[in-house]
Scaffold this motif. Structure first.
Motif, PDB file in Angstrom:
ATOM      1  N   CYS A  61      32.342  34.829  40.215  1.00 49.39           N
ATOM      2  CA  CYS A  61      33.579  35.490  40.656  1.00 49.39           C
ATOM      3  C   CYS A  61      33.311  36.486  41.775  1.00 49.39           C
ATOM      4  CB  CYS A  61      34.232  36.192  39.468  1.00 49.39           C
ATOM      5  SG  CYS A  61      34.502  35.088  38.080  1.00 49.39           S
ATOM      6  N   GLU A  93      31.738  37.452  33.331  1.00 48.68           N
ATOM      7  CA  GLU A  93      32.452  36.971  32.142  1.00 48.68           C
ATOM      8  C   GLU A  93      31.932  35.597  31.701  1.00 48.68           C
ATOM      9  OE1 GLU A  93      34.674  39.073  30.822  1.00 48.68           O
ATOM     10  OE2 GLU A  93      34.996  37.741  29.116  1.00 48.68           O
ATOM     11  N   CYS A 129      35.901  40.633  38.210  1.00 47.81           N
ATOM     12  CA  CYS A 129      35.707  39.810  37.011  1.00 47.81           C
ATOM     13  C   CYS A 129      35.941  40.725  35.806  1.00 47.81           C
ATOM     14  CB  CYS A 129      34.299  39.220  37.029  1.00 47.81           C
ATOM     15  SG  CYS A 129      34.016  37.976  35.752  1.00 47.81           S
ATOM     16  N   ASP A 130      36.783  40.272  34.937  1.00 46.80           N
ATOM     17  CA  ASP A 130      37.365  41.012  33.818  1.00 46.80           C
ATOM     18  C   ASP A 130      36.946  42.473  33.605  1.00 46.80           C
ATOM     19  OD1 ASP A 130      38.306  38.436  33.537  1.00 46.80           O
ATOM     20  OD2 ASP A 130      38.113  38.417  31.380  1.00 46.80           O
ATOM     21  N   CYS A 202      39.265  34.424  38.068  1.00 50.10           N
ATOM     22  CA  CYS A 202      40.178  33.442  37.474  1.00 50.10           C
ATOM     23  C   CYS A 202      41.569  33.592  38.099  1.00 50.10           C
ATOM     24  CB  CYS A 202      40.255  33.638  35.970  1.00 50.10           C
ATOM     25  SG  CYS A 202      38.715  33.243  35.139  1.00 50.10           S
ATOM     26  N   ALA A 208      41.338  39.297  34.562  1.00 51.07           N
ATOM     27  CA  ALA A 208      40.951  39.735  35.900  1.00 51.07           C
ATOM     28  C   ALA A 208      42.179  40.081  36.740  1.00 51.07           C
ATOM     29  CB  ALA A 208      40.127  38.649  36.583  1.00 51.07           C
TER      30      ALA A 208
HETATM   31 FE1  FES Z   1      35.279  36.103  36.174  1.00 47.23          FE
HETATM   32 FE2  FES Z   1      37.398  34.904  34.812  1.00 47.23          FE
HETATM   33  S1  FES Z   1      35.240  34.493  34.687  1.00 47.23           S
HETATM   34  S2  FES Z   1      37.386  36.518  36.242  1.00 47.23           S
END
Ligand code: FES
Length: 581
Positions: A61, A93, A129-130, A202, A208
């Motif tokens: 990401c 993530e 990323c999250d 994502c 995210a």
């Molecule tokens: Fe990184 Fe979903 S895996 S934002």
């Protein structure tokens, strides 16, 4: 009301404490800066800006953040600052186990201490990323020097055989189709190769995109920045502009705690609801607010959920669009422009201007993607907080992304103490699940998981899938990915591992939920629960050393934001600036 800057002078800069004095220690700092090739003209009287970058070789990401840091540097230099890149833990993530939630607080501590221990006047925070968004913001807020957040941006739409694919949501969907025998192994490989086809986060309304939207709504991202796709040239310009802006923020002394007021957090909750946010938003926002000295809780989410409809038609709450469509439709500014009646428009943001000024003139280009409050995709209550004898401190369900027939439901529980035994049961076609069964997983909370893994969208039993069913009531003290969907009750607090009432539930007990009444119960008498409580013994410790041990000792419950207790603003005296001997 526009922010009135109290302009700093060069001698007021934090970094001047390292570089200014005519003493031996500052001699060392200056000579070592020259060792790195900097001339005094490059730092004297200039704000030193940290670029806290969560790029790594194993975070897909953030693949582009290595290059984007150079674009941020360009902006900082243009504005008369000196950029210094400080790498931080990437918390991917996709790869970090047992769960990234174990490491959000580590990133927060790292960010805070990186900024505190170095000669830094301001910061650009690069993540998306999250857990990286809350992690970076938690740390920068506690350190409280001027900072702006640069979201990594969502990836492009996925594609397989001409069909649009959405992160997470289509993984679960096609996995169930494969298990039900509706698609082939070859099809499944096509999905695998096509679902993530550019760098970026994502592109569904997962955690995210929820958290970057929240970062913007709370005032920490330049206007419109949170919806720009990672692969779009606008994203490069956002990086440069963020670099330019943070230098000015240093002179204005516009700090995170001045931006992140109670009203700003209410704006963030309103935007989260309008976006059809990930349930993870609740945990992160509570933690963020507490770091800023503001108290928000589950009741605030419940209040906003009841009045702000979902108008962002982005999956999984929406039915077909993804973040790329949302950006083309006008992005977050346009969405905020459609809910102005629910926003505090006079909150000051990182631009130095108000929310109202930032969204002025924003236009909606596709009113099916960004709806009006009169034509929402889900009327109200997209998230609901339930309480009762199973969850005295609350739990969460996402009515906007589930089969509506489970909004009021009673059924017998099948209770599992660990993920492997539950997984074995759901794959067993002879296991006595029925459509009204309630699938329960415990020991999946902040301490029990450990780290409260995203297991909450418990897999549908194969037997029910083959009957054509795609949803059932599920219950756990885990979280679930924002890209997930289904009648999943999450974040049960207190968690079972520490003896919350979920620990007392037994297979065969009747579990009842009534989302309209916001209630969740196990139909077991108080006397019987008291007997079970007296017989309950705590499970063995998950960790006996290291970070995991510290995590277990200090992690707070979901309704408290899962921060470490010792990082609360009211925990002891504030941390002072480092002494420079
Ligand atoms: Fe990184 Fe979903 S895996 S934002």
């Amino acid at each position: 009301m526009t922010h009135q800057p109290r302009r700093k002078q060069p001698a007021d800069l934090r970094s001047a404490r390292w570089f200014g004095p005519a003493d031996l220690r500052s001699f060392g700092h200056r000579s070592r800066a020259m060792q790195m090739g900097y001339s005094p003209e490059e730092w004297q009287g200039k704000p030193i800006i940290a670029i806290v970058n969560t790029w790594s070789d194993i975070n897909p990401c953030h693949t582009h953040l290595r290059q984007r840091a150079e674009d941020v540097k360009r902006g900082i230099l243009m504005a008369g600052g000196l950029p210094i890149e400080l790498p931080a833990i990437s918390v991917s993530e996709s790869y970090v186990k047992p769960t990234t939630m174990m490491y959000r607080n580590m990133l927060a501590m790292e960010t805070e201490e990186l900024l505190r221990s170095h000669p830094i006047d301001g910061a650009v925070l690069m993540g998306g990323c999250d857990k990286t968004t809350p992690g970076l913001l938690l740390g920068a807020t506690s350190m409280n020097i001027p900072a702006v957040f640069v979201p990594a941006g969502p990836m492009l739409r996925g594609n397989w055989g001409g069909k649009t694919l959405g992160s997470g949501s289509d993984s679960w969907k096609y996995w169930d189709e494969l298990r039900a025998g509706k698609i082939t192994e070859q099809d499944w490989l096509g999905v695998e190769a096509g679902i993530a086809r550019s760098h970026g986060t994502c592109m569904t309304m997962g955690t995210a995109s929820t958290m970057t939207a929240i970062a913007e709504a709370v005032g920490m991202v330049l206007p419109g920045g949170s919806s720009i796709p990672a692969a779009d040239a606008n994203h490069i310009r956002l990086c440069s502009e963020s670099g330019r802006r943070v230098v000015e923020m240093v002179w204005e002394d516009l700090t995170p705690q001045r931006i992140q007021t109670r009203e700003a957090f209410e704006n963030a909750i309103a935007v989260a609801m309008a976006m059809g946010c990930s349930t993870n938003a609740i945990i992160h926002l509570i933690a963020m607010a507490r770091r800023a000295g503001q108290e928000i809780g589950l009741d605030d989410f419940e209040r906003y959920s009841r009045k702000v409809p979902v108008i962002g038609n982005v999956r999984p709450s929406g039915d077909k669009y993804l973040m790329e469509d949302f950006f083309y439709a006008g992005g977050i500014r346009a969405l905020m422009g459609n809910i102005t009646q629910h926003l505090h428009l006079d909150c000051v943001t990182c631009t130095g201007k108000t929310v109202g000024e930032n969204i002025e003139g924003a236009r909606v280009w596709n009113d099916d993607v960004i709806r009006t409050v009169d034509n929402p995709i889900y009327g109200e209550g997209s998230l609901a907080v339930l309480k009762g004898n199973l969850a005295p401190d609350g739990c969460v369900i996402k009515p906007a992304a589930m089969d509506q027939k489970f909004l009021k439901h009673s059924g017998p529980a099948f209770v599992f103490d660990d993920y492997p035994s539950m997984k074995k049961a759901v794959e067993d076609e002879n296991y006595p699940f029925t459509p009204d069964s309630v699938l329960v997983l415990r020991n999946a909370g902040p301490q029990g998981g450990p780290g409260m893994p995203e297991w909450g969208m418990l897999p549908m039993p194969k037997k029910l899938l083959k009957m054509g069913l795609r949803d059932m009531l599920r219950l756990s003290d885990a979280r679930m990915s924002g890209t997930s969907y289904g009648a999943c009750v999450l974040h049960v607090a207190p968690e079972s591992y520490i003896g919350g009432p979920l620990a007392l539930l037994r297979t065969g007990d009747i579990v009842s939920i009534d989302v309209d009444a916001r209630s969740i119960r196990m139909e077991v008498s108080d006397e019987e629960l008291a007997r079970r409580r007296a017989a309950w013994t705590p499970p063995p410790a998950r960790y006996e050393r290291g970070y995991g041990w510290m995590f277990s000792k200090h992690i707070q419950q979901a309704n408290e934001g899962c921060d470490f207790d010792f990082l609360r603003t009211d925990f002891g005296a504030p941390v002072s600036e480092p002494v420079i001997y």
